[in-house]
Motif scaffolding. Sequence first.
Motif: not given
Length: 309
Positions: A261-288
């Motif tokens: 909802p915060h990236m309504r006009y972005a391509e799906p792969h761009d949204v996923l790039s942000v999501v995956m980078a955030r998961m890595l940077e914040r050491n979130m569950p689901g990434c190791t």
Amino acid sequence: MLVVLVVLGVLVVAVGGFALWFFKIRDPLKGEDFYQFHVEQKWPWELTLTPEQEKAFMAGLEAFDDNEGGCYPKREEGILRVYSPMMLISLFSMTEQFAAMGPAAIQDPARAVRELVDRAAQGETLGVLYYDDEWMGEGVEEIDGMDKYRFTDAVMSAMHAQGVDHEFAGGYADEDKGYATMGVLVKNPQHVDRMYDQAHALAGPAPDYKNRLDVWKDVMKPENPEYLEAFDRAEVEKSKYINTLMFCFERMANEYREARPHMRYAEPHDVLSVVMARMLERNMPGCTWTRPPTREQYELALALLSNRS
């Protein structure tokens, strides 16, 4: 009647032999004979163990595959995929722990491997990732208009940024199992580049195709075994410098739904790039990682996930 019984006996033996070959020896993914628990002393995680220790470790994995939850070693990536409970475990971590168990692990490798898997099942830590083959949700067939195949394509695209100086180190995503892996390599050492150059020299000059038949003939022609051996040695040496990130689709999908909802006009792969980078940077569950990353590896992974054009 006796003849019939003999024939039936032969058929039973034949079917049993075929089943053994198909399910235990033949690799169903490659479609070829391949015993998955052989001892190689080849990949970096294997070299953590002595030949005797690796033989025991592989026997333990085979016992777990036969009698427990089932597993498959993804050797080049250094990952053990466990079928039940569903998780990926770093083989670097497993072999280090197995070696630390000392003689007891060699004497009873089945118990040792089961203990290591049980440890991993107690909670996600570095080198342990849980995944779920129902990652989209029960009865859900699309996320943001994407079926599982298109979502997986977007994940693969998100892992390969444009304009980032790095060495390609592979990547994989499984839409059915619900996980992705991303190899990270800053740069090949010079001696590895030389090994590849030497291998390609053995392959000979590139063929000059005149038509499709020439292409077909070249594809069907067996590779030079010297080239294959040299190239394999280069791949193994390169793997020493690669670290691998593992991502869980279920957690990525949840983060995607929140970010969309915060990236309504972005391509799906761009949204996923942000999501995956955030998961890595914040050491979130689901990434190791398969092993602790260096600062260079961590920064490169963030750059690959964060920079798209």
